[in-house]
Design a protein around this motif. Structure first.
Motif, PDB file in Angstrom:
ATOM      1  N   GLY A   1       0.820  -1.211   0.000  1.00 35.26           N
ATOM      2  CA  GLY A   1       0.000   0.000   0.000  1.00 35.26           C
ATOM      3  C   GLY A   1       0.848   1.253   0.000  1.00 35.26           C
ATOM      4  O   GLY A   1       0.535   2.239  -0.679  1.00 35.26           O
ATOM      5  N   GLY A   2       1.945   1.240   0.770  1.00 37.29           N
ATOM      6  CA  GLY A   2       2.856   2.374   0.778  1.00 37.29           C
ATOM      7  C   GLY A   2       3.530   2.562  -0.571  1.00 37.29           C
ATOM      8  O   GLY A   2       3.695   3.694  -1.050  1.00 37.29           O
ATOM      9  N   LEU A   3       3.908   1.443  -1.197  1.00 37.99           N
ATOM     10  CA  LEU A   3       4.515   1.517  -2.524  1.00 37.99           C
ATOM     11  C   LEU A   3       3.525   2.091  -3.536  1.00 37.99           C
ATOM     12  O   LEU A   3       3.874   2.952  -4.348  1.00 37.99           O
ATOM     13  CB  LEU A   3       4.969   0.130  -2.965  1.00 37.99           C
ATOM     14  CG  LEU A   3       5.560   0.025  -4.375  1.00 37.99           C
ATOM     15  CD1 LEU A   3       6.802   0.898  -4.503  1.00 37.99           C
ATOM     16  CD2 LEU A   3       5.879  -1.428  -4.716  1.00 37.99           C
ATOM     17  N   ALA A   4       2.274   1.613  -3.470  1.00 41.90           N
ATOM     18  CA  ALA A   4       1.256   2.116  -4.394  1.00 41.90           C
ATOM     19  C   ALA A   4       1.018   3.604  -4.182  1.00 41.90           C
ATOM     20  O   ALA A   4       0.819   4.364  -5.135  1.00 41.90           O
ATOM     21  CB  ALA A   4      -0.045   1.340  -4.214  1.00 41.90           C
ATOM     22  N   ASP A   5       1.035   4.034  -2.922  1.00 45.24           N
ATOM     23  CA  ASP A   5       0.828   5.459  -2.645  1.00 45.24           C
ATOM     24  C   ASP A   5       1.995   6.276  -3.173  1.00 45.24           C
ATOM     25  O   ASP A   5       1.800   7.377  -3.710  1.00 45.24           O
ATOM     26  CB  ASP A   5       0.671   5.680  -1.141  1.00 45.24           C
ATOM     27  CG  ASP A   5       0.225   7.094  -0.827  1.00 45.24           C
ATOM     28  OD1 ASP A   5      -0.987   7.353  -0.852  1.00 45.24           O
ATOM     29  OD2 ASP A   5       1.104   7.948  -0.583  1.00 45.24           O
ATOM     30  N   ASP A   6       3.202   5.739  -3.060  1.00 40.01           N
ATOM     31  CA  ASP A   6       4.370   6.451  -3.567  1.00 40.01           C
ATOM     32  C   ASP A   6       4.304   6.580  -5.083  1.00 40.01           C
ATOM     33  O   ASP A   6       4.612   7.646  -5.639  1.00 40.01           O
ATOM     34  CB  ASP A   6       5.641   5.709  -3.154  1.00 40.01           C
ATOM     35  CG  ASP A   6       6.898   6.488  -3.489  1.00 40.01           C
ATOM     36  OD1 ASP A   6       7.006   7.649  -3.066  1.00 40.01           O
ATOM     37  OD2 ASP A   6       7.765   5.932  -4.176  1.00 40.01           O
ATOM     38  N   VAL A   7       3.875   5.519  -5.757  1.00 47.24           N
ATOM     39  CA  VAL A   7       3.717   5.566  -7.213  1.00 47.24           C
ATOM     40  C   VAL A   7       2.671   6.609  -7.596  1.00 47.24           C
ATOM     41  O   VAL A   7       2.857   7.400  -8.528  1.00 47.24           O
ATOM     42  CB  VAL A   7       3.325   4.185  -7.761  1.00 47.24           C
ATOM     43  CG1 VAL A   7       2.914   4.275  -9.228  1.00 47.24           C
ATOM     44  CG2 VAL A   7       4.482   3.203  -7.585  1.00 47.24           C
ATOM     45  N   GLU A   8       1.559   6.632  -6.843  1.00 50.41           N
ATOM     46  CA  GLU A   8       0.504   7.599  -7.116  1.00 50.41           C
ATOM     47  C   GLU A   8       1.002   9.029  -6.895  1.00 50.41           C
ATOM     48  O   GLU A   8       0.700   9.937  -7.663  1.00 50.41           O
ATOM     49  CB  GLU A   8      -0.702   7.320  -6.215  1.00 50.41           C
ATOM     50  CG  GLU A   8      -1.805   8.366  -6.254  1.00 50.41           C
ATOM     51  CD  GLU A   8      -2.513   8.442  -7.594  1.00 50.41           C
ATOM     52  OE1 GLU A   8      -3.218   9.436  -7.834  1.00 50.41           O
ATOM     53  OE2 GLU A   8      -2.341   7.520  -8.419  1.00 50.41           O
ATOM     54  N   ALA A   9       1.806   9.216  -5.841  1.00 46.48           N
ATOM     55  CA  ALA A   9       2.331  10.555  -5.565  1.00 46.48           C
ATOM     56  C   ALA A   9       3.260  11.020  -6.680  1.00 46.48           C
ATOM     57  O   ALA A   9       3.225  12.179  -7.096  1.00 46.48           O
ATOM     58  CB  ALA A   9       3.070  10.557  -4.231  1.00 46.48           C
TER      59      ALA A   9
END
Length: 298
Positions: free
Chosen positions: A281-289
């Protein structure tokens, strides 16, 4: 499941792509609820929606984007009907010494966990007033006991606890109930990633036995679903966390004494390093950011 008050009700769950959010969505659907699954991992949400036994809608939206959440609320109303329950579950975490932390990452944890929860409540509050509904804020043991090396996460979870208390007092006369879920270690991508880091693994290992165990997300989801059905003001998973709540005034001094002994050893071993955002989830949020930071938005 027969005779659940959630049958044929619309329930919104943010951060439902995996972990507690996904497990809770499955449990609520088993009890007959229609699910609106909100997050920025649309593919995972669509797969989950397709697997549920009741009508479900996957909506791609970042919880820190108020306009996107307002659009999501309009879509949910038109497709599934006004929500009777909203579960503000979306959250991310990072670990490591504050002095070495990337502050953009630190601020993102605050933004997702606190601002995202508030924007979720704001977008769907008219529906909850209309349905005399229930808002469940997912909090944490970190809301009660702030631990070293988790400053952003602890600050954010203390913040959502305070927000939920304030919101409850504001909307009670409108027939809306607000609950807080205090969760401990759960077997999610976030916690498994945290355990890869020696300092966070030791942080958990030094906790008393009742609160250092890692619980399966299905068990947590069952407890949360019961709390939703009963419109609980507070739910503790596992139950012994209620005892921690009763002793919270003494906890900062206890934690500081233990930290003074443990942190020098960890520092000498070179284990006090930032973790970055934890889990898939943190990785996905970083990609989204990163996508949002592109000149054309991706």
């Amino acid at each position: 499941m027969q005779d659940s008050p959630l049958e044929d009700r619309t329930v919104v769950v943010t951060g439902a792509a995996r972990g507690v959010g996904a497990a809770l969505a499955r449990e609520l659907a088993r009890r007959g609820a229609r699910l609106a699954l909100i997050g920025h991992e649309l593919g995972a949400l669509e797969s989950l929606a397709a697997s549920l036994p009741t009508p479900a809608l996957a909506v791609g939206a970042d919880v820190t984007d108020g306009d996107a959440l307002e659009r999501a609320a309009v879509l949910v109303r038109s497709r599934l009907g006004p929500p009777s329950v909203v579960v503000a579950n979306a959250g991310i975490a990072q670990g490591g010494p504050f002095a070495l932390t990337d502050m953009a990452s630190w601020r993102r944890v605050i933004d997702v966990n606190i601002t995202g929860s508030a924007l979720t409540a704001s977008a769907f509050l008219p529906d909850l007033v209309r349905t005399s509904g229930y808002h469940l804020q997912i909090a944490s043991l970190a809301s009660i006991a702030a631990a070293p090396l988790m400053s952003a996460y602890c600050a954010s979870k203390a913040g959502v606890e305070a927000f939920a208390h304030a919101l409850r007092a504001e909307v009670a006369h409108q027939g809306v109930a607000v609950g807080i879920a205090y969760l401990n270690w759960t077997d999610t991508d976030m916690i498994r990633d945290a355990d890869r880091h020696a300092v966070l693994r030791e942080l958990r290992a030094r906790m008393p036995p009742p609160v250092r165990s890692v619980l399966p997300p299905e068990l947590v989801a069952t407890r949360l679903a019961r709390a939703v059905e009963r419109r609980r003001t507070a739910v503790y998973v596992p139950a012994p966390l209620r005892l921690v709540q009763a002793t919270r005034a003494a906890l900062p001094a206890v934690i500081m004494r233990r930290s003074r002994r443990a942190l020098p050893r960890l520092e000498a071993a070179g284990q006090l390093t930032p973790t970055g955002l934890l889990g898939a989830g943190g990785l996905a949020d970083d990609v989204e950011a990163r996508r949002r930071d592109l000149p054309d938005g991706g």
